[in-house]
Structures are given as C-alpha cells and as structure tokens.
Write a protein that holds these residues in place. Structure first.
Motif, PDB file in Angstrom:
ATOM      1  N   THR A  66       0.863  -1.321  -0.160  1.00  0.00           N
ATOM      2  CA  THR A  66      -0.007   0.058   0.109  1.00  0.00           C
ATOM      3  C   THR A  66       0.870   1.332  -0.027  1.00  0.00           C
ATOM      4  N   VAL A  67       0.514   2.030  -0.933  1.00  0.00           N
ATOM      5  CA  VAL A  67       1.497   3.343  -1.065  1.00  0.00           C
ATOM      6  C   VAL A  67       0.581   4.611  -0.954  1.00  0.00           C
ATOM      7  N   GLU A  68       0.899   5.617  -0.156  1.00  0.00           N
ATOM      8  CA  GLU A  68       0.279   6.670   0.039  1.00  0.00           C
ATOM      9  C   GLU A  68       0.915   8.058  -0.576  1.00  0.00           C
ATOM     10  N   LEU A  69       0.018   8.768  -1.252  1.00  0.00           N
ATOM     11  CA  LEU A  69       0.717   9.873  -1.898  1.00  0.00           C
ATOM     12  C   LEU A  69       1.240  10.837  -0.886  1.00  0.00           C
ATOM     13  N   GLY A  70       2.160  11.441  -1.045  1.00  0.00           N
ATOM     14  CA  GLY A  70       2.848  12.264  -0.099  1.00  0.00           C
ATOM     15  C   GLY A  70       3.760  11.659   0.838  1.00  0.00           C
ATOM     16  N   ARG A  71       4.132  10.212   0.779  1.00  0.00           N
ATOM     17  CA  ARG A  71       5.013   9.442   1.456  1.00  0.00           C
ATOM     18  C   ARG A  71       6.230   9.203   0.473  1.00  0.00           C
ATOM     19  N   ASP A  72       7.411   9.178   1.045  1.00  0.00           N
ATOM     20  CA  ASP A  72       8.685   8.832   0.285  1.00  0.00           C
ATOM     21  C   ASP A  72       8.374   7.638  -0.442  1.00  0.00           C
ATOM     22  N   GLU A  73       8.032   6.722  -0.084  1.00  0.00           N
ATOM     23  CA  GLU A  73       7.999   5.328  -0.569  1.00  0.00           C
ATOM     24  C   GLU A  73       7.342   5.362  -1.960  1.00  0.00           C
ATOM     25  N   LEU A  74       6.573   6.274  -2.349  1.00  0.00           N
ATOM     26  CA  LEU A  74       5.950   6.368  -3.596  1.00  0.00           C
ATOM     27  C   LEU A  74       7.104   6.130  -4.537  1.00  0.00           C
ATOM     28  N   PHE A  75       8.181   6.784  -4.534  1.00  0.00           N
ATOM     29  CA  PHE A  75       9.175   6.754  -5.503  1.00  0.00           C
ATOM     30  C   PHE A  75       9.977   5.555  -5.421  1.00  0.00           C
ATOM     31  N   GLN A  76       9.744   4.598  -4.585  1.00  0.00           N
ATOM     32  CA  GLN A  76      10.363   3.211  -4.752  1.00  0.00           C
ATOM     33  C   GLN A  76       9.378   2.172  -5.623  1.00  0.00           C
ATOM     34  N   TYR A  77       8.527   2.482  -6.274  1.00  0.00           N
ATOM     35  CA  TYR A  77       7.780   1.625  -6.924  1.00  0.00           C
ATOM     36  C   TYR A  77       7.461   1.757  -8.365  1.00  0.00           C
ATOM     37  N   PRO A  78       8.124   1.235  -9.570  1.00  0.00           N
ATOM     38  CA  PRO A  78       7.844   1.346 -10.697  1.00  0.00           C
ATOM     39  C   PRO A  78       6.415   1.361 -11.229  1.00  0.00           C
ATOM     40  N   PHE A  79       5.740   0.560 -10.535  1.00  0.00           N
ATOM     41  CA  PHE A  79       4.298   0.311 -11.064  1.00  0.00           C
ATOM     42  C   PHE A  79       3.292   0.770  -9.865  1.00  0.00           C
ATOM     43  N   LEU A  80       2.223   1.209 -10.120  1.00  0.00           N
ATOM     44  CA  LEU A  80       1.273   1.603  -9.090  1.00  0.00           C
ATOM     45  C   LEU A  80      -0.055   1.307  -9.783  1.00  0.00           C
ATOM     46  N   HIS A  81      -0.761   0.578  -9.034  1.00  0.00           N
ATOM     47  CA  HIS A  81      -2.259   0.465  -9.456  1.00  0.00           C
ATOM     48  C   HIS A  81      -3.291   0.886  -8.482  1.00  0.00           C
ATOM     49  N   MET A  82      -4.356   1.405  -9.070  1.00  0.00           N
ATOM     50  CA  MET A  82      -5.265   2.249  -8.481  1.00  0.00           C
ATOM     51  C   MET A  82      -6.646   1.753  -8.874  1.00  0.00           C
ATOM     52  N   THR A  83      -7.398   1.527  -8.034  1.00  0.00           N
ATOM     53  CA  THR A  83      -9.014   0.991  -8.248  1.00  0.00           C
ATOM     54  C   THR A  83      -9.966   1.356  -6.983  1.00  0.00           C
ATOM     55  N   GLY A  84     -11.300   1.133  -7.315  1.00  0.00           N
ATOM     56  CA  GLY A  84     -12.284   1.473  -6.426  1.00  0.00           C
ATOM     57  C   GLY A  84     -13.603   1.564  -7.168  1.00  0.00           C
ATOM     58  N   HIS A  85     -14.506   1.987  -6.241  1.00  0.00           N
ATOM     59  CA  HIS A  85     -16.059   2.364  -6.819  1.00  0.00           C
ATOM     60  C   HIS A  85     -16.534   3.797  -6.704  1.00  0.00           C
ATOM     61  N   GLY A  86     -15.703   4.574  -5.785  1.00  0.00           N
ATOM     62  CA  GLY A  86     -16.318   5.803  -5.441  1.00  0.00           C
ATOM     63  C   GLY A  86     -15.447   6.867  -5.983  1.00  0.00           C
ATOM     64  N   ASN A  87     -15.698   8.017  -4.866  1.00  0.00           N
ATOM     65  CA  ASN A  87     -14.924   9.372  -4.991  1.00  0.00           C
ATOM     66  C   ASN A  87     -13.347   9.184  -5.028  1.00  0.00           C
ATOM     67  N   VAL A  88     -12.976  10.052  -5.518  1.00  0.00           N
ATOM     68  CA  VAL A  88     -11.360  10.241  -5.598  1.00  0.00           C
ATOM     69  C   VAL A  88     -11.089  11.731  -5.404  1.00  0.00           C
ATOM     70  N   LEU A  89     -10.048  12.152  -4.613  1.00  0.00           N
ATOM     71  CA  LEU A  89      -9.649  13.451  -4.520  1.00  0.00           C
ATOM     72  C   LEU A  89      -8.213  13.627  -4.354  1.00  0.00           C
ATOM     73  N   PHE A  90      -7.562  14.217  -5.304  1.00  0.00           N
ATOM     74  CA  PHE A  90      -6.180  14.636  -5.133  1.00  0.00           C
ATOM     75  C   PHE A  90      -5.925  16.144  -4.736  1.00  0.00           C
TER      76      PHE A  90
END
Length: 219
Positions: A66-90
């Motif tokens: 699990t990777v959260e935006l705003g955390r350093d570890e975002l930059f350790q993963y060449p591939f991110l997957h995102m899914t869901g049914h509802g609201n998204v907010l950046f």
C-alpha cells in the motif's frame, strides 16, 4: 518543484535498475483520499503477480504494498495500481507528486471497478493540466505483447453494457498512465469464487494484466 524534487534521482535509480532498491520488485497499491474504496479487490494483485511470475517470467514479490501519496516510498515503486468504486480526491501536492512520479519513469494503472470514472475524470487534469487523455488503439504494444488482443481491451464484466475503453496519458511517446473502464480487469484477477467468472474470462483478464505489467517494466 517542492518536497518531491529531492527524491527525483533516487526514484530514477530505482526505476532504471529494477530490484536494486528496496521494494523495486513490488507492485504498489495506491491509497487515495475522497472516500472511494481504494482497497477493493484484495485478491486481485496477488493473483496477477502469481500469473505474471509463472507465465511471463517476472520476479515480483507476492504481495503488493500500500502506497500513499505524499510519502517517500511512492518513489520506490515503478508500477502503481489504483482501483475503487467511488470518489477520488487529489490535493495539489498529491497531483504534483503523481506528475513527478510519472514524468520520472513511473507507471500508473487505474482500473475503474465501476462508479469511479466520473470522479476520476475530474481529478486527472490536476496531474496533467497540459495534456489530454487519449484513446489507446489496439495496435499499441500494450495490446500486442506478450499476448495479442486484436480488438483491444477485453470485456470482463458487463455493468452498463458499454464497450471497454483504454485511455491514457503519454509523455515523450511513452504511455505513463493507463485508465481502463467498462472492463473491470481487477474483478477478473480476483479469486474464482469471488465473482464466479468463467476460467476463459479470468484468463483474458490476467493476460491483459500481464501485458500491462510487461509494458510498464520494459518501457
């Protein structure tokens, strides 16, 4: 650039070298704000990893992280997957982080689990205000290697009965963000008893997922 700039070269090293940085061989599951169920399809990524390791020779870790935006570890993963049914907010900061991540060589696959698209289409321009989402044709390598999908994205679940669509953002000719909708690939990756999909349908979903992984790690 702001906070994320200091991670730029560290991230580039992880993407280029694959596996020499901690976590570089793991897939990342993106946790986002807004109330949508980012945790949907819990068996999907483990099953996709198992399929890819066996069928196309990847060496991915069994469990996605699990990777959260705003955390350093975002930059350790060449591939991110995102899914869901509802609201998204950046937030502006999160959109900036995703933009830097993608421009630096990362890849984001967003799979609408049904109901996510209206919210997401409002948020994506925050990441690339200077780009337009493009429909991806069946001649693109993501549909030809290693498995051939002559008609493009396969239909896994019916939902509204609309045709499956693959939309994306490109940077310097490279697909950096893939948005799949009206297909529900993630449902097809889940354990067979979750949705009771026929084996042939699940196999199409897994093969399409393998193509996405193959493209992300090779380009």
């Amino acid at each position: 650039m702001k906070f994320y700039q200091k991670h730029f070269f560290l991230f580039l090293s992880c993407v280029v070298l694959f596996g020499t940085c901690a976590g570089a061989q793991s897939l990342g599951l993106l946790k986002y704000k807004g109330g949508g169920d980012w945790y949907a399809n819990p068996t999907a990524l483990p099953n996709l990893v198992q399929f890819c390791n066996a069928a196309i020779g990847t060496q991915l870790e069994a469990n996605a992280q699990t990777v959260e935006l705003g955390r350093d570890e975002l930059f350790q993963y060449p591939f991110l997957h995102m899914t869901g049914h509802g609201n998204v907010l950046f937030s502006p900061e999160e959109a900036e982080a995703l933009r830097l991540y993608l421009l630096a060589g990362g890849f984001l696959h967003i799979d609408d689990n049904y109901g996510m698209a209206p919210y997401l289409l409002k948020e994506l321009p925050k990441i690339f205000p200077d780009k337009e989402l493009e429909e991806i044709g069946s001649d693109h390598p993501i549909f030809t290697e290693p498995y051939r999908f002559a008609e493009g994205l396969p239909k896994i679940h019916e939902h509204d009965g609309k045709r499956p669509r693959a939309l994306g953002y490109f940077h310097e000719g490279r697909l950096v963000l893939l948005f799949t909708l009206e297909t529900d690939l993630g449902d097809g990756w889940e354990d067979p008893e979750v949705h009771n999909d026929p084996e042939a349908v699940r196999r199409k979903a897994l093969q399409m997922g393998a193509n996405i992984i193959h493209y992300a790690f090779k380009n």
